[in-house]
Design an enzyme around this catalytic site. Structure first.
Site: not given
Ligand code: DOR
Ligand code: ZN
Length: 335
Positions: A244, A15, A168, A13, A95, A240, A134
């Site tokens: 940012h 990003h 998660h 998982h 997802k 996860d 999620h």
């Protein structure tokens, strides 16, 4: 010096974002992981084959120096079967985000109406496409995951041949759910094996530890540790890791996401060693995922060494978890 070898680590998982962020971040995972399940919640979520294939190409191009397999996912919508047949070869999972629950999830599912979802979920079952979820409601923040359990049950019962991954997980409620249905699995992050809500907001507020789902209570942490450390066959590591830019974290209105990609394996060694379970880490960080997803990554050997490693203050404009702190394991080599 004490060493520990991990073969073909997998992050189930992850990003990676897009553009400059992707270029900066992808090499950090590609260096030490054989592959990762890539989340589709870009600003425009990935819902077409063209976008998916193009995004995969950008990921591969961003990490040209390492063998690394991006296992691609589509953003869940009620897709028709013909589309899924056409795209099945390109994807590892789909997802599902409840609408508005987290970053870039506004186009997610707003009602879990089994009748509406049935054609898609039956086609996914037939085609062997796992559904990653999620699992949070829009209730009180500490209860969101536990409140989602009836939806997991509804889906698990109605679609017994669909592999459903509870992503998660952060609660004892989710741990207890895992063995109730053969078709339920889970990913666990490294930060949820370390943190409770106290670490996030118990003292000075820690924006770099703020994520969704938020870290919960000590008894939840204990439940997560118990299944991760034993490498329960239905759990897999999924970081996860959610980068940012620093100005979106250290700001009024902090974006959710903990960035762990470059320190995940070191932290996992630390945790598993602390509980005298290092022998189970290989299963948690690769073998279970290979079995559950039926994937066969190319060979990669990561040698970790027990020596101090100071976490950098930032990777480009992204601040990692534990920035500036010293971990007790470092990556020595990758072959
Ligand atoms: O903390 C999170 N960040 N949780 C998510 O579910 C999404 C992620 C992100 O994309 O930033
Ligand atoms: Zn995520």
């Amino acid at each position: 010096m004490k060493k520990h070898i991990l073969l073909m680590p997998l992050d189930m998982h992850l990003h990676l974002r897009d553009g400059v962020m992707l270029e900066n971040i992808a090499p950090l995972t590609a260096y030490s992981f054989s592959g990762a399940v890539i989340m589709p919640n870009l600003i425009s979520p990935i819902t077409t084959k063209e976008d998916l294939v193009a995004y995969k190409e950008r990921i591969v191009a961003a990490a040209p120096n390492d063998y690394f397999e991006p296992y691609m996912t589509l953003f869940y919508q009620n897709y028709d079967k013909n589309f899924l047949v056409d795209v099945a070869e390109e994807i590892t999972a789909i997802k599902l985000y409840p609408a508005g629950i987290t970053t870039n999830s506004d186009d997610g599912v707003s009602s879990f109406d089994i009748k509406e979802m049935r054609p898609t979920l039956e086609a996914m079952s037939q085609l062997g496409i796992p559904l990653c979820i999620h699992g949070e409601t829009d209730g009180f923040v500490m209860d969101r995951e536990a409140e989602f359990m009836p939806i997991y049950e509804l889906l698990a019962k109605n679609f017994p041949d669909l592999k459903i991954i509870m992503e998660h997980i952060t609660t004892k409620a989710a741990v207890d759910m895992l063995d109730k249905y053969d078709n339920l699995y889970a990913t666990i992050t490294v930060h949820h094996l370390l943190l409770t809500l106290d670490d996030v907001v118990g003292g000075m507020m820690q924006p770099h530890l703020f994520c969704k789902p938020i870290a919960k209570r000590p008894e939840d942490l204990d439940a997560l540790l118990s299944i991760a450390l034993e490498a329960h066959p239905k759990v897999m590591f999924g970081s996860d890791s959610a980068p940012h830019p620093c100005n979106k974290k250290e700001s009024c209105g902090c974006a959710a996401g903990v960035f762990t990609a470059p320190i995940a394996l070191q932290l996992l060694c630390e945790i598993f060693e602390q509980f005298d379970k290092l022998d189970n880490l290989q299963t948690f960080v690769s073998d279970n995922a290979q079995g559950i997803y039926g994937i066969c990554p190319e060979f990669k050997e990561v040698v970790l060494e027990k020596r101090p490693f100071v976490v950098p203050d930032a990777y480009s404009n992204v601040v990692p978890m534990y920035a500036g702190e010293t971990l007790s394991w470092a990556i020595e080599s990758v072959d």
